[in-house]
Every structure is written in structure tokens, then in C-alpha cells.
Design an enzyme around this catalytic site. Structure first.
Site, PDB file in Angstrom:
ATOM      1  N   ASP A  34      22.842   0.305   3.710  1.00  0.00           N
ATOM      2  CA  ASP A  34      23.251  -0.630   2.668  1.00  0.00           C
ATOM      3  C   ASP A  34      23.346   0.150   1.365  1.00  0.00           C
ATOM      4  O   ASP A  34      23.178   1.374   1.356  1.00  0.00           O
ATOM      5  CB  ASP A  34      22.277  -1.812   2.569  1.00  0.00           C
ATOM      6  CG  ASP A  34      20.834  -1.358   2.350  1.00  0.00           C
ATOM      7  OD1 ASP A  34      20.616  -0.167   2.012  1.00  0.00           O
ATOM      8  OD2 ASP A  34      19.916  -2.184   2.514  1.00  0.00           O
ATOM      9  N   ASP A  66      18.696   3.563   5.396  1.00  0.00           N
ATOM     10  CA  ASP A  66      19.217   2.240   5.732  1.00  0.00           C
ATOM     11  C   ASP A  66      20.674   2.117   5.286  1.00  0.00           C
ATOM     12  O   ASP A  66      21.059   2.611   4.221  1.00  0.00           O
ATOM     13  CB  ASP A  66      18.384   1.143   5.056  1.00  0.00           C
ATOM     14  CG  ASP A  66      17.015   0.985   5.711  1.00  0.00           C
ATOM     15  OD1 ASP A  66      16.795   1.613   6.763  1.00  0.00           O
ATOM     16  OD2 ASP A  66      16.185   0.244   5.164  1.00  0.00           O
ATOM     17  N   TYR A  83      19.088  -4.299  12.293  1.00  0.00           N
ATOM     18  CA  TYR A  83      18.861  -4.226  10.846  1.00  0.00           C
ATOM     19  C   TYR A  83      18.858  -5.628  10.238  1.00  0.00           C
ATOM     20  O   TYR A  83      19.815  -6.389  10.414  1.00  0.00           O
ATOM     21  CB  TYR A  83      19.952  -3.374  10.204  1.00  0.00           C
ATOM     22  CG  TYR A  83      19.672  -2.981   8.785  1.00  0.00           C
ATOM     23  CD1 TYR A  83      18.545  -2.234   8.454  1.00  0.00           C
ATOM     24  CD2 TYR A  83      20.531  -3.349   7.760  1.00  0.00           C
ATOM     25  CE1 TYR A  83      18.290  -1.869   7.143  1.00  0.00           C
ATOM     26  CE2 TYR A  83      20.291  -2.979   6.450  1.00  0.00           C
ATOM     27  CZ  TYR A  83      19.166  -2.245   6.150  1.00  0.00           C
ATOM     28  OH  TYR A  83      18.907  -1.888   4.846  1.00  0.00           O
ATOM     29  N   GLU A 141      14.444   6.749   6.292  1.00  0.00           N
ATOM     30  CA  GLU A 141      13.893   6.011   5.146  1.00  0.00           C
ATOM     31  C   GLU A 141      12.408   5.734   5.297  1.00  0.00           C
ATOM     32  O   GLU A 141      11.709   5.545   4.309  1.00  0.00           O
ATOM     33  CB  GLU A 141      14.654   4.696   4.954  1.00  0.00           C
ATOM     34  CG  GLU A 141      14.293   3.997   3.661  1.00  0.00           C
ATOM     35  CD  GLU A 141      15.372   3.046   3.175  1.00  0.00           C
ATOM     36  OE1 GLU A 141      15.009   2.038   2.565  1.00  0.00           O
ATOM     37  OE2 GLU A 141      16.559   3.302   3.407  1.00  0.00           O
TER      38      GLU A 141
END
EC number: 5.6.2.1
Length: 865
Positions: free
Chosen positions: A118, A116, A331, A12
Site C-alpha cells: 500500500d 506491505d 492482506y 515490514e
């Protein structure tokens, strides 16, 4: 190398790509430049040897927006936006991320996505898949997803051994939220902004925005304001007997606490005074335990950062993300406070032994044995925020270091013993009334040794015996007033947002930041959020028309629907359609009832007709328009009742009473202050309603592909972008050559005498022309070599560089040796002229020139011409 199967890995952020490549290659890799860096090396992949390419995106590759036909505020009814199509555009077109990914994917048989972990990261996974041409159903080109919580060697290696498939349902949930927020937010925001800024002048807000998350967030702040504003204090009275015991003066607490009747309080005071002595009726001791904290999640980190460290939520998240990408913490976006059973506490603690502040404490924990953390909440996303390796203030920087310190101390606290203390309570009777005093004595500090801000306040009491009598030294009748609650702090607001399901751990900081940027609230000392007049009036208006618009219930409902999509339990398109249908009806009713909100605005703000000063003539009625300087700056025609927005952060003056040939409006000149500021003329009507198609970049538009940010209050077409063929002020007649820095054009600044200059009509590049010249003007001639406009300079007789005292000279700023020696670039790189660009947007392409045929002055060497 060519015969090895190729594996493309996409992270990312560039820093995460570097960390992944460094771990997997053991530092043996080559790096080349691209839109983002590409790291290459050979290694093992799923049991066979392969060639790796590791690169990254920069956040989202795409953003959603309306097509161009829906961008004009004047011609598009906001109601139509609910049914309008949406499209995805590159978030950062200049970075060319999509093209970069497509190029790097050529020849690759496998792709591993390191976005990431999520929902947003899952959505970016599918953006990358779209750019690279991979297909989830193609068995010959496989796509894998890496799940990780930190960028340490251990986590990266573990993720490589446990690759999974990307989750399309979570990606679709993000698509649903983006479409709902875009359509609802833009429709309401455009209507509100156009309606109220066209009537009132001192709103001090560029865009009066609405958001399904932002507005309920503001609603919490205004609700607290209303509680404070409507609070009526009441007087109360309380008895406070004082007595001396073993050298201690003690103030006793009354079991009745307080009375709101003075006469009754005086009666009780008389009884106590007449009693004179206090009799001990009970002495109790109780072992109390203050439990160690659970793991640290995002919401609790944000609350502590605001209340204890003084960081706003957005600043705290930026710092936490930086610490994460550098590998210092795990994270930082997680809802979980429970550690997984496989978590290695020993290794994590060992990494902190070298710390000069808490290293000794950690060593004792490792030697004596640490405690198992409390059972917290497992949200199924990431482990709690945890330090991953040691750091120093010099490495991470001051603010980031303070946040890192807290993360470390909190983690160490979770595996420390509980705090234990003894609470002593003494009950006494005086004149038949019961009073008490309490004391606290810590027997085991436990986790408070490493988290001193959580320590129990110790209070010593002298020794008391049951039945003992002590003389009362005095009895105070305390008079006080009930007090209203204080304004909400950021920490309290975060708690309310979490409780009511407003936003996610990742978006909460954004919503709080937005209500501040919109001037709906102001952050005061102690990180308290005080609503402004605009914020209060908006919420009161929603409450009058449709309270649902500012209540948390509606957003909570949306989040529940989106969660169903993420879990695969609801269809993405059906959820979007259902929510949009509800808001379309609410919007229609809101528009019909807007006079109720308007009445509140009228009572609070000044009408435009009573504000400003006459500046320039309207091209429709030929009456003078008033210049409103309050944010956003604009011109208001009282006769036509029309508003024309102007550029931000500059000064505006009448431009020699010249008029626009298209609409007869008087031109104004916009100037940015400062020695290196720029000026350009504009027609108020053309600036707000560009008359030419193809003007795809407007002055003052947000530097993002998200065109919904291009509001009519902040961007438009000045004369320096106008392609009108005959107007003497247009780009066609004042443009000189292409900008060396961007796709714009260098245009003559008409009011820059005596420091003449060319300004880029899109970026900050400035070219300083010969200073002190009497006159500099463009001509109708073009350079035969590069197709740039020839300029004419009338030099001052005393400072002319021409031979024999001549003052008049014509030439090309790119090809004329004399002019090249007299001009200088500001805010630019060093440039070399190259054929083929000419005046760019001004005249089309040039015919090319003789490269290297002219001597190049070091102050101004144009590259890319």
C-alpha cells in the site's frame, strides 16, 4: 559462499521475514540476531545462484518532526510552524534499524523489498533504500519490489517471479500527507491547548488536539448529538385492526401508516369499527432473491467487527494484521470487493474442508459446484480479505478466532448460491380503508446457511382467497411518539467516513481511536459514540468561527490532491505548498476570532482562578499558586496569569518550602504511589522551561522519536535531570551512578525514608538501599575506581551491620563489598560492574576499574559499568 552474489530482502515485520525465508529456503536456513533477525541461505535468484539475507524493519524507519528549535511551546509562535522546516528522525532510535540495514546491505548486489503493498509500504521502501545506500539509478546494485497479498508459499513464489520497481509517486504521496498533517495538526493543537488549558480547569484532556481527519470525524458524532438534542417529538396515531384466521391472530398494517391529527384518526377508527368485516381484495406472491455478498474489504470488516463482534476498529485491525502476519488471512487493508480473474477459489475452499463447523458445507460446494462471486469494486490494490489456510481457536486465540471465523464464513458466502424466498402480500379493505399483511417463506437458504445472521426472517400466513370476508375482532388506535435518531455507532461512523473520503482503510481506525483517547467522545454500550462536553464545545466553536475546519469537505479535498500525487499527476511540493497556504490563512483567522469559541468554553467549564488549592509560591510575584488536579495537573498563578504543567499520574506536594536557585520558585515533590514508586523534586518553572541546552530527553516525553508528541503538558525537566553545579537538589549533587538499564542516571530519592532507594531519572529501574537507616546522603567524594558518587549511610543502632555497633559508613554502591551485599535491583536485569561509565550524565565518564576484583552479590551485580 563468499563468491556468490548477495541478495538482501527486507520485510515490514520480523514474522513476515521469517515466512518469506522459510518458503524460499524450504526451511533450510540459518538465523542470527541483529536489530531484527537475519535469515541466510543459498538459492536461485532470477536464473542464477545467490546467497540470501532476509531481515525486516519494524514499521516505518523514520517519522517526520520539527527541528529542536521549534519544540518549545513557550517560545515558538504556532503560526511559524507552517513555514518551519521538517526533518526525518528514526522512529525507534533504540532499535538501531537504520544501522542494521546499512550493515546488512554491505556486499549485496541486489535488494528485494517485501513491504506491505500500500502507500505506506511504498514509503517505507524508500526509507529502506535510503538506509542501505542503494540507488534506483545504479545499474550495478538493483532494487526490486515484491507485490503480494498474503504470506503463503504460493503468493511468495508468485511475487518472486514477478518483481517490479518501487513506486516513488506513492511514497511521495505519503510524504505529502505526513507534512500536511504535522504542520496543520501541531499548529492548531498547540494554540488551542495553550489558550484553553491556561483558562479552564475541568477540561479533562491532556492535549486539545486538532487534526484534518480527526476533527471532521468528531464533527459527525456531534452533528448526530445536535440532531438528538434539538429533536422535538410529535404524537401520532395509527389504526391496527386484528382478526383471527385458521388459528392465527393477525395484526394488519394500515396503508396510511400514521396520522398526526387525533380527530382525523378517530374518524377513520369509527369507519373501520363500523365496517366490522375485512374483505380480501388481492393476494400476491412474488419470488424474491437476497444476493450473496461481494468480497470483504477493510471498511466492511471494521463495520462488522464493531456491530456484530464488539471490537473497536483499532482492535479489529490489530487482530486482522496479526492473522495476516501469521499467514491465516490475506492482506487486511484493501478497498476492493472484486476478486481478480486469476483467483484460485478451489484451493482456498479446500483449505476449509477440515473445519468442524463449516467443513461439510464447503465439501458440498466443491462437489456440487460453487458460484462465481458478485462483481464488486476493483480499486486496483489488493484482492478482498480471504482466509489463506485453516486455523483453530487454540492456535490464533479467542478474539482473533472470532474475526477469522467471520472472514471464513464471509468468503464461503461469496461463492454460495443466493438466498431465495417467496413473499406473500394480502390486501384487505375494512370500511373503505386499505390494510395489508405480509408473509415470507424461504425456498433456498443459499449463503444464509453459512451466514445465519443474514437470514431472511420467515413469517407464516394462513391461506387467503380473493373476495373472502373475515370478521374483525378488534380495532386498536395506537398512540406513539416520533423518536430521535440514536447516537452514532462506530459502524455508522465508518460508513460516513468512507462516504466523505475521511481517512483511508488503514487510518480510519486510528482517527476513531484518537477522538476517544482525547476524551472528545465516550464509547457506550452497543459501541455508540457519545460526545463529551469538550468535544461538543470544540465543534460548536469551529462552526462559529470557520465551519470548514470541522466539515469533511476539506479533508476530502486534501485526499484528492494526495491521490493525484500518488498517480503521478501532481507535483508533491506544489500540493503541500498549496494546502499549507490555505490552512495558514484559516489558522490566522481562527486565532483572531478565538473569543467566539472562548465564550462557549466559558459557559461550559470552570475558570482556573475559581479552582484548586494554594500549594507553592510563584518565583515571579511570590504569591501562592493553585494546584489544579484535573487532567492535565498544573499550577496556576492568578497574579501572573501563568500556568505550569506537572507530571501525570502521581501526587504533588510542597517540598519543605525549598526554592530553586535559578528562579526562586518553591520546589514541589512528585511521587508515584506504591511500594516500588519513585519520587523526585522539581521546580515548576524549570520543568516547563528547561534552562539548560542539551537536555534532549525530558521526563514524561512520549517514547517515540516523534518529538511533536513531547507537549509541554506532559514532559519537562525535574531536578533529577538538572545539571546545575551548585543546587543541592540537582543531578550533579544527588546523582550516584549510571543506570544499568538505560542512558540515565541513578539518583537518590530524597523522601524515600525508611525504604531508601536510588531511582533512574529516565527509566523504571530502582535500586533498594539498606532499609531502616536514619539517613542516607550523597557526598562530594567520588569513587577512585569507577568515578561514582560516594554515599554516606547512618545506620540504625539496632540493625547496623557494622562492627562494634558503629553506625556511620561511606562507600560506593558499585565497589564497596558491604553495600553490594545490602542493595537490590528492582525492575532490572542482573548486572556486572564495568569501568568507563561512572555517573554517566551526572559527572562524565569514569576512569575504569578492576573488573572481577570484587565479590559480586547475586542480588545486585551491575553489568555495563
Amino acid at each position: 559462499m563468499a563468491h556468490l552474489p548477495r541478495v538482501l530482502m527486507v520485510a515490514e515485520k520480523p514474522s513476515i521475514a521469517l515466512s518469506i525465508a522459510s518458503v524460499l529456503s524450504h526451511g533450510q536456513m540459518s538465523t542470527r540476531r541483529g536489530s531484527t533477525e537475519v535469515h541466510e541461505f543459498d538459492g536461485m535468484f532470477r536464473g542464477f545462484k545467490a546467497h540470501y539475507r532476509v531481515t525486516s524493519v519494524i514499521g516505518h524507519v523514520f517519522s517526520v518532526d520539527f527541528p529542536e528549535k521549534y519544540q518549545n511551546w513557550s517560545t515558538v509562535d504556532p503560526q511559524d510552524l507552517f513555514d518551519a522546516p521538517i526533518q526525518k528522525k528514526e522512529s525507534n532510535p533504540k532499535a538501531h534499524i537504520c544501522r542494521h540495514l546499512s550493515n546488512e546491505a554491505r556486499g549485496c548486489s541486489y535488494m528485494v523489498l517485501w513491504l506491505d503493498c500500500d502507500r505506506e509500504g511504498e514509503n517505507i521502501c524508500f526509507e529502506v533504500i535510503e538506509c542501505t545506500g542503494f540507488d534506483m539509478k545504479d545499474s550495478k546494485r538493483k532494487v526490486y519490489r515484491a507485490k503480494f497479498s498474503s504470506v503463503t508459499e504460493k503468493d511468495i513464489s508468485k511475487a518472486m517471479d514477478n518483481l517490479v520497481e518501487p513506486n516513488r509517486d506513492e511514497a511521495l504521496a505519503v510524504d505529502a500527507r505526513q507534512e500536511i498533517d504535522l504542520k496543520v495538526g501541531v499548529a492548531f493543537s498547540r494554540f488551542q491547548t495553550s489558550y484553553f488549558q491556561g483558562k479552564y480547569q475541568n477540561l479533562d484532556c491532556r492535549v486539545i488536539s486538532y487534526g484534518p481527519c480527526q476533527t471532521p470525524t468528531l464533527g459527525f458524532c456531534v452533528q448526530r448529538y445536535m440532531q438528538i438534542n434539538t429533536f422535538k417529538p410529535e404524537k401520532f396515531w395509527s389504526l391496527r385492526p386484528h382478526l383471527m384466521k385458521d388459528g392465527y391472530e393477525l395484526q394488519l398494517e394500515w396503508d396510511r401508516r400514521r396520522l398526526f391529527d387525533l380527530e382525523a384518526a378517530v374518524v377513520f377508527q369509527k369507519l373501520v369499527v363500523e365496517g366490522r368485516t375485512a374483505k380480501v381484495i388481492d393476494v400476491s406472491e412474488k419470488q424474491e432473491v437476497k444476493g450473496r455478498p461481494a468480497g470483504l474489504n477493510t471498511v466492511n470488516l471494521l463495520k462488522v467487527a464493531s456491530s456484530a463482534l464488539g471490537f473497536g476498529p483499532q482492535t479489529a485491525m490489530h487482530l486482522a494484521e496479526r492473522l495476516y502476519t501469521q499467514g491465516f488471512i490475506s492482506y487486511p487493508r484493501t478497498e476492493s470487493t472484486a476478486y481478480p480473474s486469476s483467483f484460485d477459489f478451489t484451493d482456498t475452499l479446500r483449505a476449509q474442508v477440515s473445519n468442524p463447523v463449516w467443513g461439510g458445507y464447503v465439501q458440498r460446494l466443491l462437489s456440487d459446484g460453487f458460484n462465481k462471486p458478485k462483481s464488486g469494486t476493483d480499486a486496483g490494490d489488493h484482492p478482498p480479505i480471504t482466509p489463506m489456510r485453516a486455523a483453530t481457536e487454540g492456535i490464533v486465540g479467542g478474539d482473533a478466532w472470532r474475526l477469522y471465523q467471520y472472514v471464513c464464513q464471509h468468503f464461503i458466502g461469496t461463492v454460495s448460491p443466493n438466498c431465495k424466498y417467496i413473499r406473500t402480500k394480502v390486501e384487505l379493505s375494512i370500511g373503505g380503508e386499505i390494510f395489508h399483511c405480509t408473509g415470507q417463506r424461504v425456498t433456498e437458504k443459499g449463503f444464509t446457511a453459512i451466514m445465519p445472521w443474514s437470514a431472511v426472517d420467515e413469517k407464516k400466513l394462513p391461506s387467503f382467497l380473493k373476495g373472502e370476508k373475515i370478521e374483525v375482532s378488534r380495532v386498536e388506535l395506537y398512540e406513539g411518539n416520533t423518536a430521535p435518531p440514536d447516537f452514532l455507532t462506530e459502524s455508522e461512523l465508518i460508513s460516513l467516513m468512507e462516504k466523505h473520503g475521511i481517512g483511508t482503510d488503514a487510518s480510519i481506525p486510528v482517527h476513531i481511536n484518537n477522538i476517544g483517547e482525547r476524551n472528545y467522545v465516550q464509547v457506550q454500550s452497543g459501541r455508540k459514540l457519545v460526545p463529551t462536553a469538550l468535544g461538543i464545545t470544540l465543534i460548536r466553536g469551529y462552526q462559529c468561527i470557520d465551519p470548514d475546519l470541522c466539515l469533511p469537505d476539506i479533508r476530502s479535498f486534501i485526499e484528492q490532491q494526495i491521490t493525484l500525487v500518488a498517480k503521478g499527476q501532481a507535483d508533491h511540493s506544489h500540493v503541500v505548498q498549496h494546502v499549507i497556504q490555505q490552512f495558514r490563512r484559516k489558522f490566522s483567522y481562527f486565532v483572531q476570532q478565538i473569543e467566539h469559541m472562548d465564550a462557549l468554553f466559558e459557559a461550559q467549564f470552570s475558570p482556573l482562578a475559581d479552582s484548586g488549592r494554594a500549594l507553592s509560591k510563584c518565583g515571579k510575584c511570590l504569591r501562592y499558586m493553585k494546584h489544579i488536579t484535573a487532567v492535565p495537573p498544573r499550577l496556576f498563578c492568578g497574579t501572573c496569569e501563568e500556568v505550569y504543567y506537572l507530571p501525570q499520574k502521581g501526587t504533588v506536594k510542597l517540598y519543605k518550602e525549598l526554592t530553586c536557585p535559578l528562579d526562586n520558585f518553591e520546589l514541589v515533590i512528585y511521587s508515584v504511589p506504591g511500594p516500588e514508586g519513585k519520587s523526585f523534586p522539581l521546580c515548576p518553572y524549570c520543568y516547563n522551561s528547561p534552562p539548560f541546552e542539551g537536555i534532549d530527553t525530558l521526563f514524561g516525553a512520549a517514547k517515540t522519536a516523534n518529538a511533536s508528541a513531547k507537549t509541554k503538558t506532559g514532559s519537562g525537566m525535574p531536578c533529577s535531570l538538572c545539571p546545575h553545579p551548585t543546587c543541592p537538589h540537582s543531578l550533579r549533587n544527588q546523582g550516584v551512578c549510571a543506570c544499568p538499564e538505560c542512558e540515565g542516571s541513578l539518583v537518590l530519592d530524597p523522601v524515600s525514608f525508611p525504604k531508601w532507594k536510588l531511582n533512574c531519572n529516565l527509566c523504571s529501574c530502582i535500586v533498594m538501599l539498606p532499609e531502616g537507616a536514619h539517613r542516607i546522603a550523597t557526598t562530594s567524594n567520588r569513587c577512585p575506581e569507577c568515578d561514582s558518587t560516594i554515599i554516606e549511610i547512618d545506620f540504625n543502632k539496632k540493625t547496623t551491620p557494622l562492627e562494634n555497633g558503629a553506625t556511620l559508613h561511606q562507600g560506593c554502591v558499585l565497589c564497596d563489598e558491604l553495600l553490594l551485599s545490602l542493595v537490590e535491583v528492582k525492575h532490572g536485569r542482573s548486572f556486572v560492574r564495568r569501568g568507563g561509565r561512572g555517573r554517566g550524565r551526572g559527572r562524565g565518564r569514569g576512569r575504569g576499574g578492576r573488573r572481577g576484583s570484587k565479590a559480586v552479590d547475586p542480588k545486585m551485580s551491575f553489568r555495563d559499568f
